[in-house]
Design an enzyme around this catalytic site. Structure first.
Site, mmCIF file in Angstrom:
data_model
loop_
_atom_site.group_PDB
_atom_site.id
_atom_site.type_symbol
_atom_site.label_atom_id
_atom_site.label_comp_id
_atom_site.label_asym_id
_atom_site.label_seq_id
_atom_site.Cartn_x
_atom_site.Cartn_y
_atom_site.Cartn_z
ATOM 1 N N ASP A 1 13.953 14.119 -8.166
ATOM 2 C CA ASP A 1 14.044 15.532 -8.540
ATOM 3 C C ASP A 1 15.390 15.857 -9.193
ATOM 4 O OD1 ASP A 1 15.480 15.070 -6.222
ATOM 5 O OD2 ASP A 1 14.265 16.354 -4.957
ATOM 6 N N HIS B 1 9.834 19.230 3.574
ATOM 7 C CA HIS B 1 9.663 18.951 2.144
ATOM 8 C C HIS B 1 10.104 17.527 1.793
ATOM 9 C CE1 HIS B 1 13.938 20.528 1.458
ATOM 10 N NE2 HIS B 1 13.953 19.403 0.772
ATOM 11 N N ASP C 1 12.214 21.606 6.679
ATOM 12 C CA ASP C 1 10.903 22.258 6.618
ATOM 13 C C ASP C 1 9.790 21.292 6.216
ATOM 14 O OD1 ASP C 1 11.483 21.840 3.954
ATOM 15 O OD2 ASP C 1 11.415 23.952 3.366
ATOM 16 N N GLU D 1 8.261 22.073 -1.659
ATOM 17 C CA GLU D 1 8.395 22.952 -0.498
ATOM 18 C C GLU D 1 7.040 23.160 0.173
ATOM 19 O OE1 GLU D 1 11.117 23.534 0.650
ATOM 20 O OE2 GLU D 1 12.612 24.326 -0.731
HETATM 21 C C1 GLP Z 1 17.107 17.759 -0.728
HETATM 22 C C2 GLP Z 1 16.443 16.677 -1.573
HETATM 23 C C3 GLP Z 1 15.472 15.877 -0.744
HETATM 24 C C4 GLP Z 1 16.130 15.448 0.548
HETATM 25 C C5 GLP Z 1 16.522 16.660 1.357
HETATM 26 C C6 GLP Z 1 17.131 16.326 2.703
HETATM 27 O O1 GLP Z 1 16.324 18.890 -0.595
HETATM 28 N N1 GLP Z 1 15.762 17.212 -2.697
HETATM 29 O O2 GLP Z 1 15.060 14.747 -1.501
HETATM 30 O O3 GLP Z 1 15.245 14.654 1.280
HETATM 31 O O4 GLP Z 1 17.485 17.342 0.570
HETATM 32 O O5 GLP Z 1 18.470 16.004 2.555
HETATM 33 P P1 GLP Z 1 19.415 15.398 3.652
HETATM 34 O O6 GLP Z 1 19.126 13.951 3.673
HETATM 35 O O7 GLP Z 1 20.794 15.689 3.147
HETATM 36 O O8 GLP Z 1 19.103 16.077 4.925
#
Ligand code: GLP
Length: 262
Positions: free
Chosen positions: A66, A137, A135, A142
């Site tokens: 993304d 995702h 959440d 989302e």
């Molecule tokens: C962002 C990214 C996701 C990732 C999420 C969780 O939203 N787009 O790909 O999995 O963060 O991040 P973290 O690993 O920092 O908790």
């Protein structure tokens, strides 16, 4: 799906790197990379193995999940820059073969389609790494995302903006819109690898692994995938009802199926 419960975050990183290595040691492979803080320890371990001469990424290519809309590629927090900082600038992968959605495109729908096409042209993704939001995702899909969605523009949930504000000066600096591989796009990768560490992810992991397959928890699509691996630490596994069985199944895995244990 296979659930591997590791004692701590370091063991998660080592186990994930072992799994990565089974692909990286192939003549050529296409990796799906993720940003966020969870994969950083795995990337550090891969860099260490590269520096030790154990792995080479020379013949491989990579696609990111993304990108933020409206952040210039060279913005410190763009995922384009982030993956270079965290991984790809430290290994021997060709920078031109590290792809990310074009968040600066004036036509995001077109940019999404072009990204899906590029993945297809590359022959699809062999191993797709995933983190998970609190959440549920994955990528930036989302809750409420179509389970068959393609790469497209999404509006971030206020909780995600809050969670990601730590990388920016303040929540106001976090872009509201993103381009993300869709759940349908992600599902086409031949192997999905989801990592989660810490208590904050425990509910999302329980919903993903043991809840219904539903748009309210986008990561639950892993239940429909023929080859999905979930590697978590004790804290992230703390709400799994079947944790004892997952451990038992892992400990009794036939030898031919084993990735090296961390
Ligand atoms: C962002 C990214 C996701 C990732 C999420 C969780 O939203 N787009 O790909 O999995 O963060 O991040 P973290 O690993 O920092 O908790």
């Amino acid at each position: 799906m296979e659930v591997i419960i590791c004692p701590d975050a370091e063991a998660v990183a080592r186990t994930a790197a072992d799994l990565f290595a089974t692909y990286i040691t192939r003549d050529t492979c296409t990796l799906g990379l993720a940003t966020g803080s969870t994969p950083v320890a795995t990337y550090k371990e891969l860099i260490r193995r590269y520096e030790a001469g154990e792995l080479s990424f020379k013949n491989h290519q990579a696609f990111l999940l993304d990108e933020y809309v409206g952040l210039d590629r060279d913005h410190e927090q763009s995922y384009y820059r982030t993956i270079r900082r965290e991984l790809t600038s430290h290994i021997d992968i060709d920078d031109n073969r590290v792809h990310s959605p074009n968040g600066m495109s004036e036509n995001p729908s077109e940019a999404g389609r072009a990204y899906d096409d590029a993945i297809k042209e590359a022959g699809g993704i062999d191993l797709q790494l995933l983190g998970i939001g609190t959440d549920g995702h994955i990528g930036f899909n989302e809750p409420g995302s179509s389970l068959v969605s393609r790469t497209r523009l999404k509006t971030l949930h206020p909780q995600t903006i809050k969670d990601n504000a730590r990388f920016f000066g303040s929540p106001e600096d976090v872009p509201i819109h993103v381009l993300t591989q869709g759940l349908g796009t992600i599902s086409e990768a031949r192997h999905l690898l989801l990592l989660a560490t810490g208590e904050g992810k425990a509910q999302a992991i329980a919903d993903t692994v043991e809840g219904p397959v539903a748009a309210v928890c986008p990561a639950s699509i892993l239940q429909l995938h023929p080859h999905a691996t979930v590697i978590v630490d004790e804290a992230a596994a703390s709400k799994l009802k079947l944790a004892r069985y997952y451990r038992y199944a892992y400990d009794n895995k036939p030898e031919w199926q084993q990735i090296q244990k961390a």
